[in-house]
Design a protein around this motif. Structure first.
Motif, PDB file in Angstrom:
ATOM      1  N   LYS A  30      -8.601  -7.761   2.324  1.00  0.00           N
ATOM      2  CA  LYS A  30      -8.861  -6.313   2.761  1.00  0.00           C
ATOM      3  C   LYS A  30      -8.875  -6.181   3.918  1.00  0.00           C
ATOM      4  O   LYS A  30      -8.207  -4.925   4.484  1.00  0.00           O
ATOM      5  CB  LYS A  30     -10.212  -5.888   2.243  1.00  0.00           C
ATOM      6  N   SER A  31      -9.178  -7.289   4.647  1.00  0.00           N
ATOM      7  CA  SER A  31      -9.540  -6.870   6.248  1.00  0.00           C
ATOM      8  C   SER A  31      -7.877  -7.211   6.993  1.00  0.00           C
ATOM      9  O   SER A  31      -7.482  -6.301   7.940  1.00  0.00           O
ATOM     10  CB  SER A  31     -10.342  -8.169   6.995  1.00  0.00           C
ATOM     11  N   THR A  32      -7.130  -7.964   6.220  1.00  0.00           N
ATOM     12  CA  THR A  32      -5.598  -8.066   6.646  1.00  0.00           C
ATOM     13  C   THR A  32      -4.959  -6.722   6.409  1.00  0.00           C
ATOM     14  O   THR A  32      -4.121  -6.448   7.266  1.00  0.00           O
ATOM     15  CB  THR A  32      -4.820  -9.035   5.766  1.00  0.00           C
ATOM     16  N   ILE A  33      -5.216  -6.270   5.338  1.00  0.00           N
ATOM     17  CA  ILE A  33      -4.525  -4.753   5.004  1.00  0.00           C
ATOM     18  C   ILE A  33      -5.185  -3.711   6.017  1.00  0.00           C
ATOM     19  O   ILE A  33      -4.406  -3.012   6.358  1.00  0.00           O
ATOM     20  CB  ILE A  33      -4.624  -4.325   3.336  1.00  0.00           C
ATOM     21  N   GLU A  34      -6.270  -3.656   6.279  1.00  0.00           N
ATOM     22  CA  GLU A  34      -6.749  -2.879   7.176  1.00  0.00           C
ATOM     23  C   GLU A  34      -5.985  -2.928   8.663  1.00  0.00           C
ATOM     24  O   GLU A  34      -5.746  -2.017   9.088  1.00  0.00           O
ATOM     25  CB  GLU A  34      -8.171  -2.956   7.276  1.00  0.00           C
ATOM     26  N   LYS A  35      -5.910  -4.367   9.074  1.00  0.00           N
ATOM     27  CA  LYS A  35      -5.418  -4.360  10.292  1.00  0.00           C
ATOM     28  C   LYS A  35      -4.070  -3.846  10.462  1.00  0.00           C
ATOM     29  O   LYS A  35      -3.449  -3.267  11.249  1.00  0.00           O
ATOM     30  CB  LYS A  35      -5.422  -5.561  10.587  1.00  0.00           C
ATOM     31  N   HIS A  36      -3.230  -4.081   9.317  1.00  0.00           N
ATOM     32  CA  HIS A  36      -1.888  -3.564   9.197  1.00  0.00           C
ATOM     33  C   HIS A  36      -1.680  -2.354   9.120  1.00  0.00           C
ATOM     34  O   HIS A  36      -0.911  -1.443   9.759  1.00  0.00           O
ATOM     35  CB  HIS A  36      -1.164  -4.172   7.762  1.00  0.00           C
ATOM     36  N   TRP A  37      -2.497  -1.163   8.173  1.00  0.00           N
ATOM     37  CA  TRP A  37      -2.284  -0.023   8.284  1.00  0.00           C
ATOM     38  C   TRP A  37      -2.617   0.792   9.633  1.00  0.00           C
ATOM     39  O   TRP A  37      -2.241   1.656  10.050  1.00  0.00           O
ATOM     40  CB  TRP A  37      -3.101   0.850   7.011  1.00  0.00           C
ATOM     41  N   LYS A  38      -3.714   0.015  10.318  1.00  0.00           N
ATOM     42  CA  LYS A  38      -4.284   0.787  11.500  1.00  0.00           C
ATOM     43  C   LYS A  38      -3.066   0.364  12.798  1.00  0.00           C
ATOM     44  O   LYS A  38      -2.823   1.343  13.545  1.00  0.00           O
ATOM     45  CB  LYS A  38      -5.658   0.117  12.141  1.00  0.00           C
ATOM     46  N   SER A  39      -2.685  -0.797  12.701  1.00  0.00           N
ATOM     47  CA  SER A  39      -1.189  -1.064  13.507  1.00  0.00           C
ATOM     48  C   SER A  39      -0.041  -0.176  13.366  1.00  0.00           C
ATOM     49  O   SER A  39       0.664  -0.036  14.218  1.00  0.00           O
ATOM     50  CB  SER A  39      -0.942  -2.315  13.187  1.00  0.00           C
ATOM     51  N   LYS A  40       0.039   0.378  11.938  1.00  0.00           N
ATOM     52  CA  LYS A  40       0.770   1.322  11.924  1.00  0.00           C
ATOM     53  C   LYS A  40       0.800   2.826  12.153  1.00  0.00           C
ATOM     54  O   LYS A  40       1.675   3.740  12.103  1.00  0.00           O
ATOM     55  CB  LYS A  40       1.470   1.084  10.203  1.00  0.00           C
ATOM     56  N   GLY A  41      -0.362   2.959  12.573  1.00  0.00           N
ATOM     57  CA  GLY A  41      -0.869   4.333  13.159  1.00  0.00           C
ATOM     58  C   GLY A  41      -1.299   5.237  12.106  1.00  0.00           C
ATOM     59  O   GLY A  41      -1.935   6.265  12.153  1.00  0.00           O
ATOM     60  N   TYR A  42      -1.704   4.616  10.696  1.00  0.00           N
ATOM     61  CA  TYR A  42      -2.580   5.483   9.729  1.00  0.00           C
ATOM     62  C   TYR A  42      -3.847   5.688  10.053  1.00  0.00           C
ATOM     63  O   TYR A  42      -4.589   4.639  10.545  1.00  0.00           O
ATOM     64  CB  TYR A  42      -2.354   4.721   8.366  1.00  0.00           C
ATOM     65  N   LYS A  43      -4.227   6.889   9.712  1.00  0.00           N
ATOM     66  CA  LYS A  43      -5.657   6.962   9.798  1.00  0.00           C
ATOM     67  C   LYS A  43      -6.922   6.489   8.828  1.00  0.00           C
ATOM     68  O   LYS A  43      -7.961   6.460   8.915  1.00  0.00           O
ATOM     69  CB  LYS A  43      -6.083   8.386  10.020  1.00  0.00           C
ATOM     70  N   SER A  44      -6.046   6.119   7.867  1.00  0.00           N
ATOM     71  CA  SER A  44      -6.740   5.470   6.485  1.00  0.00           C
ATOM     72  C   SER A  44      -6.084   4.960   5.511  1.00  0.00           C
ATOM     73  O   SER A  44      -4.902   5.050   5.642  1.00  0.00           O
ATOM     74  CB  SER A  44      -7.612   6.667   5.844  1.00  0.00           C
ATOM     75  N   LEU A  45      -6.813   3.884   4.816  1.00  0.00           N
ATOM     76  CA  LEU A  45      -6.030   3.264   3.914  1.00  0.00           C
ATOM     77  C   LEU A  45      -5.388   4.089   2.861  1.00  0.00           C
ATOM     78  O   LEU A  45      -4.392   3.884   2.302  1.00  0.00           O
ATOM     79  CB  LEU A  45      -6.909   2.257   3.129  1.00  0.00           C
ATOM     80  N   ASN A  46      -6.063   5.185   2.823  1.00  0.00           N
ATOM     81  CA  ASN A  46      -5.854   6.139   1.430  1.00  0.00           C
ATOM     82  C   ASN A  46      -4.413   6.905   1.969  1.00  0.00           C
ATOM     83  O   ASN A  46      -3.463   6.941   1.262  1.00  0.00           O
ATOM     84  CB  ASN A  46      -6.780   7.203   1.209  1.00  0.00           C
ATOM     85  N   ALA A  47      -4.245   7.057   3.248  1.00  0.00           N
ATOM     86  CA  ALA A  47      -3.092   7.742   3.794  1.00  0.00           C
ATOM     87  C   ALA A  47      -1.984   6.675   3.772  1.00  0.00           C
ATOM     88  O   ALA A  47      -0.879   7.330   3.487  1.00  0.00           O
ATOM     89  CB  ALA A  47      -3.305   8.226   5.364  1.00  0.00           C
ATOM     90  N   TYR A  48      -2.297   5.460   4.234  1.00  0.00           N
ATOM     91  CA  TYR A  48      -1.142   4.520   4.058  1.00  0.00           C
ATOM     92  C   TYR A  48      -0.697   4.109   2.722  1.00  0.00           C
ATOM     93  O   TYR A  48       0.377   4.274   2.428  1.00  0.00           O
ATOM     94  CB  TYR A  48      -1.651   3.064   4.743  1.00  0.00           C
ATOM     95  N   VAL A  49      -1.452   4.083   1.688  1.00  0.00           N
ATOM     96  CA  VAL A  49      -1.111   3.964   0.149  1.00  0.00           C
ATOM     97  C   VAL A  49      -0.326   4.983  -0.186  1.00  0.00           C
ATOM     98  O   VAL A  49       0.828   5.197  -0.887  1.00  0.00           O
ATOM     99  CB  VAL A  49      -2.454   3.491  -0.524  1.00  0.00           C
ATOM    100  N   ASN A  50      -0.771   6.430   0.119  1.00  0.00           N
ATOM    101  CA  ASN A  50      -0.271   7.658  -0.617  1.00  0.00           C
ATOM    102  C   ASN A  50       1.289   7.606   0.152  1.00  0.00           C
ATOM    103  O   ASN A  50       2.280   8.058  -0.651  1.00  0.00           O
ATOM    104  CB  ASN A  50      -0.933   8.746  -0.076  1.00  0.00           C
TER     105      ASN A  50
END
Length: 83
Positions: A30-50
């Motif tokens: 989970k922490s690895t995924i969180e770092k990744h979506w944040k580095s891509k500029g997404y505001k949330s995991l939900n936004a990234y997955v969608n």
């Protein structure tokens, strides 16, 4: 005095407007995924997955998901593996 309950209102709104999709990942991922979506500029995991799901379903070039023991997402620059 008002009987308005904002928490109940929000819960009811979400229940009417959204479906919930819950998924599990191995401990520590989970922490690895969180770092990744944040580095891509997404505001949330939900936004990234969608966004990933929408682009994959639209057949966006460069988005390719291969199945194996981990999650492997391919793009035009090569494969990215999250394990």
């Amino acid at each position: 005095m008002s009987n308005f309950n904002q928490a109940k209102y929000i819960q009811q709104f979400q229940k009417e407007k959204y479906d919930r999709c819950i998924f599990n990942v191995p401990k520590g991922k989970k922490s690895t995924i969180e770092k990744h979506w944040k580095s891509k500029g997404y505001k949330s995991l939900n936004a990234y997955v969608n966004d990933l799901i929408d682009r994959d379903m639209q057949g966006t070039p460069g988005i390719q998901v291969n199945h194996n023991k981990g999650i492997v997402a391919g793009n035009i620059h090569g494969d990215v593996s999250i394990k």
